[in-house]
Write an enzyme that holds these catalytic residues in place. Structure first.
Site, PDB file in Angstrom:
ATOM      1  N   GLU A   1      -1.432  12.169  15.743  1.00 27.36           N
ATOM      2  CA  GLU A   1      -0.373  11.319  15.203  1.00 27.36           C
ATOM      3  C   GLU A   1      -0.238  10.004  15.964  1.00 27.36           C
ATOM      4  O   GLU A   1      -0.059   8.940  15.367  1.00 27.36           O
ATOM      5  CB  GLU A   1       0.966  12.064  15.231  1.00 27.36           C
ATOM      6  CG  GLU A   1       2.128  11.283  14.638  1.00 27.36           C
ATOM      7  CD  GLU A   1       1.979  11.058  13.144  1.00 27.36           C
ATOM      8  OE1 GLU A   1       1.871   9.878  12.742  1.00 27.36           O
ATOM      9  OE2 GLU A   1       1.957  12.037  12.391  1.00 27.36           O
TER      10      GLU A   1
ATOM     11  N   LYS B   1      -7.528   1.611  13.256  1.00 25.35           N
ATOM     12  CA  LYS B   1      -6.398   2.327  12.653  1.00 25.35           C
ATOM     13  C   LYS B   1      -6.549   2.428  11.139  1.00 25.35           C
ATOM     14  O   LYS B   1      -6.214   3.453  10.541  1.00 25.35           O
ATOM     15  CB  LYS B   1      -5.097   1.620  13.027  1.00 25.35           C
ATOM     16  CG  LYS B   1      -4.822   1.641  14.528  1.00 25.35           C
ATOM     17  CD  LYS B   1      -3.686   0.721  14.917  1.00 25.35           C
ATOM     18  CE  LYS B   1      -3.506   0.687  16.433  1.00 25.35           C
ATOM     19  NZ  LYS B   1      -2.475  -0.267  16.866  1.00 25.35           N
TER      20      LYS B   1
END
Length: 432
Positions: A130, A206
């Site tokens: 996460e 990302k």
């Protein structure tokens, strides 16, 4: 039945130290929510004396990874040492030895995730990540689980705090790029070598992770088209404001049945009424469109000791619940569908172009003809005086990259065009 979940922590720096402090401070609440006690047994680091001084004698400190990975009592290995190597090798060995793993390492997940997830699945353990994207913002879990019943159409995000801080300062205070970069470095928002941030590579890592999750296919880092903010001038931000736009470095991933998936990182103009347009400073935000959920935005601090530690601890708690239930390894990532990528030349978007021109009769007509020859439709054409020079600013309707590049090549050789100064995509659905 285990009475506690035991953690081995790799790295006790900014984020690792934050994890220790969060687990200590909120131990009772964490145990109640997870349904089982969570304890750190061993901590890996190079400076044992410094770790003892900061965290006391309640943990076993070591410089040897073997002391952690070979300890049968350790259930979860938390990797927070950063960089690709030896982090990738540590994660892989831990998984192969049946350890669950939590990592905040976007470099490893973006580049080696396709190797590591099958290993986790083979050994029936969890690999949680996460904190690898946007620090404290919960976005991985929603994409992996909560929104997994959606067909995700697009993800658009401000996923790098350094560049968002810089562009916000350039916009608010009308400062140029070099001045803002220097200030960001002085305040610790930018590294001494800021290339990964300002060049877009950090955001690209990302976006490789987010687009892989969103579209259920393996999007490699090399599949992400990358542009940084180095060519964005303060005058472009001013012109954008005059036209009703804000300039952001955006990660943009889209999927259509016709063209497949595309992922890119690029400076982009957003209408000032778009939710992302008002996200300023070091904040991150991710804007998701799905067929069931509609539109949703996730906003928060994308970095920092405790925001990132919050996500890491959340992953540890998820694994603890799975261990208690005997259900580790249930949330794998091995069912990727065949990868279909939109060819870069077929990617489309409206575009802002600023060019320095020779101010003489016929200049505008010649420029308009160059665009028309490549079927590029113009929405706005504005002539501006810029420090005694003449700028022509245009915003096109949606155009393919191939047609846009051909038009720019024609413009660059026109006698009336001195140079092409800046090209920025425009994310405005009214122009599509």
């Amino acid at each position: 039945m285990k009475d506690k979940v035991v953690v081995g922590l790799l790295g006790a720096g900014t984020v690792g130290g934050g994890v220790i402090k969060v687990l200590e401070k909120n131990a009772a609440d964490i145990a109640q929510k997870a349904g089982i006690e969570i304890v750190i047994a061993k901590v890996l680091g190079l400076d044992i004396e410094a770790m003892q001084k900061e965290f006391g004698d309640k943990y076993i400190y070591t410089k040897s990874f073997a002391d952690i990975v070979d300890d049968p009592e350790i259930d979860v290995v938390v990797e927070l040492i950063g960089r690709e190597h030896p982090a990738k090798e540590f994660i892989q060995e831990a998984l192969e030895k049946g350890k669950n793993v939590v990592t905040a390492n976007k470099d490893v997940i973006a580049k080696f995730g396709k190797e590591l997830f099958p290993i986790a699945a083979k050994h029936g353990v969890d690999l949680m990540f996460e904190a690898s994207v946007c620090g404290g913002i919960p976005i991985i879990e929603p994409l992996r689980n909560v929104m997994s019943g959606n067909k995700i159409k697009s993800i658009m995000g401000i996923v790098n705090g350094t560049t968002n801080y810089m562009l916000s300062k350039m916009s608010d205070e009308h400062l140029d790029y070099d001045a803002v970069l220097k200030e960001a470095q002085e305040k610790g928002y930018a590294e001494s070598d800021p290339t990964a941030d300002v060049g877009g590579l950090d955001a690209a890592r990302k976006m490789a992770i987010l687009s892989s999750l969103a579209f259920n296919m393996n999007i490699d880092l090399d599949d992400v088209y990358v542009e940084g903010i180095e060519s964005v001038d303060a005058v472009d931000i001013k012109y954008a404001q005059d036209l009703g736009y804000a300039v952001k470095l955006l990660g943009i991933a889209k999927y259509t049945d016709s063209f497949g998936a595309s992922a890119r990182v690029t400076p982009a103009m957003l209408p000032i009424d778009h939710p992302l347009a008002t996200v300023n400073g070091v904040y991150n935000a991710v804007f998701v469109k799905g067929d069931a959920i509609g539109e949703a935005m996730f906003l928060g601090l994308g970095a920092g000791r405790f925001p990132t530690a919050s996500s890491v601890v959340g992953d540890i708690m998820s694994i603890a619940r799975n261990i208690k239930a005997g259900a580790t390894g249930r949330l794998g990532m091995c069912s990727y569908r065949e990868k279909r990528l939109c060819p870069p030349e077929a990617m489309t978007s409206p575009t802002y172009i600023r060019m320095r021109v020779v101010d003489k009769p016929g200049a505008l007509a010649a420029i308009a003809a160059a665009f028309a020859a490549q079927s590029v439709s113009l929405r706005n054409v504005i002539q501006k005086d810029n420090k005694g020079n003449t700028d022509i600013v245009v915003i096109t309707h949606s155009v393919s990259r191939a047609n846009l590049q051909m038009a720019i090549q024609i413009l660059e050789v026109l006698p009336v065009v001195d140079r092409i100064c800046c090209v920025i995509s425009v994310e405005d659905r009214s122009l599509e």
